[in-house]
Design a protein around this motif. Sequence first.
Motif, PDB file in Angstrom:
ATOM      1  N   GLU B  33       0.822  -1.218   0.000  1.00  0.00           N
ATOM      2  CA  GLU B  33       0.000   0.000   0.000  1.00  0.00           C
ATOM      3  C   GLU B  33       0.860   1.274   0.000  1.00  0.00           C
ATOM      4  OE1 GLU B  33      -3.504  -0.049   0.216  1.00  0.00           O
ATOM      5  OE2 GLU B  33      -3.527  -2.233   0.080  1.00  0.00           O
ATOM      6  N   HIS B  34       2.167   1.092   0.040  1.00  0.00           N
ATOM      7  CA  HIS B  34       3.083   2.242   0.103  1.00  0.00           C
ATOM      8  C   HIS B  34       2.742   3.151   1.279  1.00  0.00           C
ATOM      9  CE1 HIS B  34       4.716   1.082  -3.766  1.00  0.00           C
ATOM     10  NE2 HIS B  34       3.476   0.959  -4.197  1.00  0.00           N
ATOM     11  N   ILE B  35       2.580   2.551   2.446  1.00  0.00           N
ATOM     12  CA  ILE B  35       2.302   3.302   3.667  1.00  0.00           C
ATOM     13  C   ILE B  35       3.354   2.951   4.725  1.00  0.00           C
ATOM     14  CG2 ILE B  35      -0.169   3.577   3.264  1.00  0.00           C
ATOM     15  CD1 ILE B  35      -0.684   1.140   5.013  1.00  0.00           C
ATOM     16  N   GLY B  36       3.387   3.724   5.794  1.00  0.00           N
ATOM     17  CA  GLY B  36       4.423   3.519   6.805  1.00  0.00           C
ATOM     18  C   GLY B  36       3.882   3.229   8.187  1.00  0.00           C
ATOM     19  N   SER B  37       2.556   3.124   8.286  1.00  0.00           N
ATOM     20  CA  SER B  37       1.964   2.823   9.589  1.00  0.00           C
ATOM     21  C   SER B  37       0.559   2.274   9.422  1.00  0.00           C
ATOM     22  CB  SER B  37       1.899   4.083  10.466  1.00  0.00           C
ATOM     23  OG  SER B  37       1.022   5.028   9.902  1.00  0.00           O
ATOM     24  N   ALA B  38       0.077   1.598  10.452  1.00  0.00           N
ATOM     25  CA  ALA B  38      -1.307   1.132  10.497  1.00  0.00           C
ATOM     26  C   ALA B  38      -1.798   1.318  11.925  1.00  0.00           C
ATOM     27  CB  ALA B  38      -1.396  -0.346  10.089  1.00  0.00           C
ATOM     28  N   VAL B  39      -3.077   1.619  12.059  1.00  0.00           N
ATOM     29  CA  VAL B  39      -3.662   1.781  13.383  1.00  0.00           C
ATOM     30  C   VAL B  39      -4.142   0.419  13.867  1.00  0.00           C
ATOM     31  CG1 VAL B  39      -5.479   2.924  14.724  1.00  0.00           C
ATOM     32  CG2 VAL B  39      -4.311   4.167  12.891  1.00  0.00           C
ATOM     33  N   VAL B  40      -3.806   0.100  15.121  1.00  0.00           N
ATOM     34  CA  VAL B  40      -4.230  -1.181  15.710  1.00  0.00           C
ATOM     35  C   VAL B  40      -5.579  -0.945  16.390  1.00  0.00           C
ATOM     36  CG1 VAL B  40      -3.590  -3.084  17.227  1.00  0.00           C
ATOM     37  CG2 VAL B  40      -1.789  -1.696  16.129  1.00  0.00           C
ATOM     38  N   VAL B  41      -6.592  -1.708  15.960  1.00  0.00           N
ATOM     39  CA  VAL B  41      -7.933  -1.512  16.500  1.00  0.00           C
ATOM     40  C   VAL B  41      -8.432  -2.764  17.226  1.00  0.00           C
ATOM     41  CG1 VAL B  41      -8.589   0.192  14.739  1.00  0.00           C
ATOM     42  CG2 VAL B  41      -9.054  -2.244  14.349  1.00  0.00           C
ATOM     43  N   ASN B  42      -9.368  -2.540  18.115  1.00  0.00           N
ATOM     44  CA  ASN B  42     -10.107  -3.628  18.759  1.00  0.00           C
ATOM     45  C   ASN B  42     -11.107  -4.136  17.720  1.00  0.00           C
ATOM     46  OD1 ASN B  42     -12.291  -4.957  20.062  1.00  0.00           O
ATOM     47  ND2 ASN B  42     -11.731  -3.992  22.010  1.00  0.00           N
ATOM     48  N   PRO B  43     -10.984  -5.410  17.298  1.00  0.00           N
ATOM     49  CA  PRO B  43     -11.830  -5.890  16.198  1.00  0.00           C
ATOM     50  C   PRO B  43     -13.323  -5.858  16.535  1.00  0.00           C
ATOM     51  CG  PRO B  43     -10.597  -7.706  17.179  1.00  0.00           C
ATOM     52  CD  PRO B  43     -10.081  -6.453  17.806  1.00  0.00           C
ATOM     53  N   ALA B  44     -13.652  -5.928  17.823  1.00  0.00           N
ATOM     54  CA  ALA B  44     -15.068  -5.942  18.221  1.00  0.00           C
ATOM     55  C   ALA B  44     -15.684  -4.543  18.125  1.00  0.00           C
ATOM     56  CB  ALA B  44     -15.191  -6.476  19.647  1.00  0.00           C
ATOM     57  N   THR B  45     -14.935  -3.548  18.577  1.00  0.00           N
ATOM     58  CA  THR B  45     -15.495  -2.197  18.665  1.00  0.00           C
ATOM     59  C   THR B  45     -14.976  -1.251  17.575  1.00  0.00           C
ATOM     60  OG1 THR B  45     -13.699  -1.464  20.107  1.00  0.00           O
ATOM     61  CG2 THR B  45     -15.637  -2.423  21.180  1.00  0.00           C
ATOM     62  N   GLY B  46     -13.830  -1.599  16.969  1.00  0.00           N
ATOM     63  CA  GLY B  46     -13.213  -0.696  16.006  1.00  0.00           C
ATOM     64  C   GLY B  46     -12.433   0.438  16.663  1.00  0.00           C
ATOM     65  N   ASP B  47     -12.390   0.439  17.991  1.00  0.00           N
ATOM     66  CA  ASP B  47     -11.674   1.505  18.705  1.00  0.00           C
ATOM     67  C   ASP B  47     -10.166   1.403  18.480  1.00  0.00           C
ATOM     68  OD1 ASP B  47     -14.022   2.432  19.744  1.00  0.00           O
ATOM     69  OD2 ASP B  47     -13.779   1.496  21.726  1.00  0.00           O
ATOM     70  N   PRO B  48      -9.509   2.533  18.186  1.00  0.00           N
ATOM     71  CA  PRO B  48      -8.047   2.516  18.057  1.00  0.00           C
ATOM     72  C   PRO B  48      -7.385   2.278  19.416  1.00  0.00           C
ATOM     73  CG  PRO B  48      -8.903   4.753  17.757  1.00  0.00           C
ATOM     74  CD  PRO B  48     -10.091   3.857  17.895  1.00  0.00           C
ATOM     75  N   ILE B  49      -6.507   1.273  19.476  1.00  0.00           N
ATOM     76  CA  ILE B  49      -5.830   0.976  20.748  1.00  0.00           C
ATOM     77  C   ILE B  49      -4.311   1.159  20.660  1.00  0.00           C
ATOM     78  CG2 ILE B  49      -7.597  -0.584  21.648  1.00  0.00           C
ATOM     79  CD1 ILE B  49      -6.028  -2.925  20.582  1.00  0.00           C
ATOM     80  N   GLY B  50      -3.800   1.345  19.460  1.00  0.00           N
ATOM     81  CA  GLY B  50      -2.365   1.523  19.315  1.00  0.00           C
ATOM     82  C   GLY B  50      -2.001   1.842  17.880  1.00  0.00           C
ATOM     83  N   ILE B  51      -0.700   1.949  17.609  1.00  0.00           N
ATOM     84  CA  ILE B  51      -0.224   2.191  16.255  1.00  0.00           C
ATOM     85  C   ILE B  51       1.029   1.357  16.031  1.00  0.00           C
ATOM     86  CG2 ILE B  51       1.197   4.218  16.873  1.00  0.00           C
ATOM     87  CD1 ILE B  51       0.255   5.482  14.166  1.00  0.00           C
ATOM     88  N   VAL B  52       1.221   0.875  14.797  1.00  0.00           N
ATOM     89  CA  VAL B  52       2.435   0.136  14.440  1.00  0.00           C
ATOM     90  C   VAL B  52       3.042   0.821  13.216  1.00  0.00           C
ATOM     91  CG1 VAL B  52       1.077  -1.581  13.144  1.00  0.00           C
ATOM     92  CG2 VAL B  52       3.409  -2.121  13.827  1.00  0.00           C
ATOM     93  N   THR B  53       4.345   1.083  13.280  1.00  0.00           N
ATOM     94  CA  THR B  53       5.013   1.834  12.217  1.00  0.00           C
ATOM     95  C   THR B  53       6.170   1.031  11.624  1.00  0.00           C
ATOM     96  OG1 THR B  53       6.718   2.853  13.587  1.00  0.00           O
ATOM     97  CG2 THR B  53       4.559   3.936  13.558  1.00  0.00           C
TER      98      THR B  53
END
Lengths: 142, 142
Positions: B33-53
């Motif tokens: 995807e030519h990106i440098g990070s993704a947001v880590v979410v709770n799969p049940a709620t979709g809430d962002p819980i962290g980031i991975v770079t």
Amino acid sequence: MIDQSVADVMRASVRTVTEETTASAVARLFADEHIGSAVVVNPATGDPIGIVTESDIMRQVAIGADVSTVPVGSFMTSPVITVTSTESIHTAASLMKDNSIRRLPVVDAGDLVGIVTTTDLTHYLPRLRNTILRTRNDLVGH
Amino acid sequence: MIDQSVADVMRASVRTVTEETTASAVARLFADEHIGSAVVVNPATGDPIGIVTESDIMRQVAIGADVSTVPVGSFMTSPVITVTSTESIHTAASLMKDNSIRRLPVVDAGDLVGIVTTTDLTHYLPRLRNTILRTRNDLVGH
């Protein structure tokens, strides 16, 4: 001040590797030094011949390469787009945008003197805003 | 215009992963995807819980981790610093500088709506320069 030069925002310490450096050695360098790229130089002359970035290492991991043996020379970007230290930061920003890159080695008369990244330019943004406000106030004051 | 908001420069498409996603799967996502990070979410709620770079993956490669099995949850940054889409780009730039980070997930009322990076802010620099020059000309013209 609005046409501040690359010399004002670049980092003068730039890490170099050679084409023989392995992907995992580069990953260790990046992790230890908290950097995202290194300039690949000819060890005999010191001339910059390419650049290797976090994204390049990422791609090697993605394709399942043996990172402990694959050499930088096989996947670096070469030739490398550079700027001189006297260019304006806006020229540097435009070069990055037009070429979809995030790092520009700074080369003066063939010598590698620094590196400027999107992070360095972003750190300059709040100062630029103050410049706008000051410019406006100065001019209104006259 | 000088206080342009995060909504004006952010990318509205933001990739998410879960704590169970492996480092090598993330590396493939970044490369594809030519990106440098993704947001880590709770799969049940979709809430962002962290980031991975990219830098986090780099560190796993650097320490010789088995990237095909190590899960994001074991090395992500959590909690994650975020902005709202109505904040000014200068607030975003200051947040990045003060926290030594390059990416800010954009969260409005608990919902992940985008991501803004140093690259996005750098692309805005040439426009900001034109604003300064126009401001100056407008004011001198009066």
